[in-house]
Design a protein around this motif. Structure first.
Motif, mmCIF file in Angstrom:
data_model
loop_
_atom_site.group_PDB
_atom_site.id
_atom_site.type_symbol
_atom_site.label_atom_id
_atom_site.label_comp_id
_atom_site.label_asym_id
_atom_site.label_seq_id
_atom_site.Cartn_x
_atom_site.Cartn_y
_atom_site.Cartn_z
ATOM 1 N N THR A 36 0.842 -1.188 0.000
ATOM 2 C CA THR A 36 0.000 0.000 0.000
ATOM 3 C C THR A 36 0.882 1.244 0.000
ATOM 4 O O THR A 36 2.072 1.191 0.346
ATOM 5 C CB THR A 36 -0.905 0.019 1.247
ATOM 6 O OG1 THR A 36 -0.074 0.118 2.408
ATOM 7 C CG2 THR A 36 -1.781 -1.224 1.317
ATOM 8 N N ALA A 37 0.288 2.366 -0.360
ATOM 9 C CA ALA A 37 1.036 3.626 -0.391
ATOM 10 C C ALA A 37 1.502 4.005 1.015
ATOM 11 O O ALA A 37 2.615 4.527 1.195
ATOM 12 C CB ALA A 37 0.174 4.730 -0.985
ATOM 13 N N ALA A 38 0.682 3.743 2.019
ATOM 14 C CA ALA A 38 1.057 4.069 3.398
ATOM 15 C C ALA A 38 2.266 3.236 3.834
ATOM 16 O O ALA A 38 3.192 3.751 4.479
ATOM 17 C CB ALA A 38 -0.125 3.828 4.327
ATOM 18 N N TYR A 39 2.263 1.944 3.490
ATOM 19 C CA TYR A 39 3.390 1.084 3.845
ATOM 20 C C TYR A 39 4.662 1.570 3.162
ATOM 21 O O TYR A 39 5.718 1.665 3.775
ATOM 22 C CB TYR A 39 3.081 -0.363 3.447
ATOM 23 C CG TYR A 39 4.241 -1.299 3.653
ATOM 24 C CD1 TYR A 39 4.542 -1.809 4.910
ATOM 25 C CD2 TYR A 39 5.056 -1.675 2.586
ATOM 26 C CE1 TYR A 39 5.619 -2.659 5.103
ATOM 27 C CE2 TYR A 39 6.127 -2.533 2.761
ATOM 28 C CZ TYR A 39 6.399 -3.017 4.026
ATOM 29 O OH TYR A 39 7.474 -3.856 4.214
ATOM 30 N N ARG A 40 4.561 1.900 1.871
ATOM 31 C CA ARG A 40 5.728 2.379 1.140
ATOM 32 C C ARG A 40 6.283 3.650 1.766
ATOM 33 O O ARG A 40 7.492 3.783 1.950
ATOM 34 C CB ARG A 40 5.368 2.637 -0.317
ATOM 35 C CG ARG A 40 5.061 1.389 -1.091
ATOM 36 C CD ARG A 40 4.641 1.723 -2.499
ATOM 37 N NE ARG A 40 4.223 0.527 -3.203
ATOM 38 C CZ ARG A 40 3.964 0.473 -4.476
ATOM 39 N NH1 ARG A 40 4.074 1.552 -5.225
ATOM 40 N NH2 ARG A 40 3.598 -0.655 -5.034
ATOM 41 N N ALA A 41 5.388 4.581 2.087
ATOM 42 C CA ALA A 41 5.832 5.845 2.693
ATOM 43 C C ALA A 41 6.505 5.601 4.036
ATOM 44 O O ALA A 41 7.545 6.204 4.340
ATOM 45 C CB ALA A 41 4.640 6.786 2.850
ATOM 46 N N ARG A 42 5.932 4.701 4.837
ATOM 47 C CA ARG A 42 6.512 4.413 6.152
ATOM 48 C C ARG A 42 7.895 3.795 6.014
ATOM 49 O O ARG A 42 8.837 4.184 6.695
ATOM 50 C CB ARG A 42 5.591 3.469 6.941
ATOM 51 C CG ARG A 42 6.118 3.146 8.338
ATOM 52 C CD ARG A 42 5.223 2.168 9.077
ATOM 53 N NE ARG A 42 5.105 0.871 8.441
ATOM 54 C CZ ARG A 42 6.036 -0.109 8.515
ATOM 55 N NH1 ARG A 42 7.148 0.094 9.175
ATOM 56 N NH2 ARG A 42 5.829 -1.256 7.927
#
Length: 147
Positions: A36-42
């Motif tokens: 997910t985009a959130a996982y990638r950003a984290r």
């Protein structure tokens, strides 16, 4: 028969098992992970915040590669600049099969090769004529002597 006897293969090379035993596939098929985009950003933020010596530990813990982090960082930076996320260029935009520039360059290359081949054929013809002329001029009967 004892409990630890080897299982012999049956028809179609499938192991013959007893009536209550099930065959378990030892290696299930791999599947492609999606993030997910959130996982990638984290993960990118955590990777960039990690000290120099422990960046690899983040990758190992998450089961990722440096190339993935690079792509994710590039995409994040493109979005923050206001551009869309980088995509692979369309085949027609990169010079596909009918690209005029590519076709022109290929035509020039083939024209050069044709000129070189024609020059080689011309030289070979002249050489053959010269060799025939030499062999005709040296065809004088020679006396053979036995030793």
């Amino acid at each position: 028969m004892s409990d630890n006897s080897p299982v012999l293969p049956g028809p179609n090379n499938q192991p013959v098992v007893g009536a209550g035993e099930a065959v378990v596939d030892p290696e299930p098929r791999p599947f492609r992970r999606s993030f997910t985009a959130a996982y990638r950003a984290r993960v990118v933020a955590e990777y960039e915040a990690a000290p120099h010596g422990s960046k690899a530990a983040v990758l190992r813990r998450e089961g990722l590669y440096r190339s993935q982090i690079r792509k994710w960082t590039t995409a994040r930076d493109a979005v923050t600049r206001g551009a869309l996320a980088p995509r692979r260029p369309h085949r027609a935009a990169t010079g596909g099969k009918d690209d005029p520039g590519r076709l022109r360059a290929e035509n020039q290359r083939l024209t050069r090769e044709l000129a070189e081949s024609a020059a080689v054929v011309e030289i070979m013809g002249k050489l053959q004529g010269l060799l025939e002329h030499i062999s005709e001029s040296t065809d004088a009967p020679t006396s053979s002597t036995k030793r």
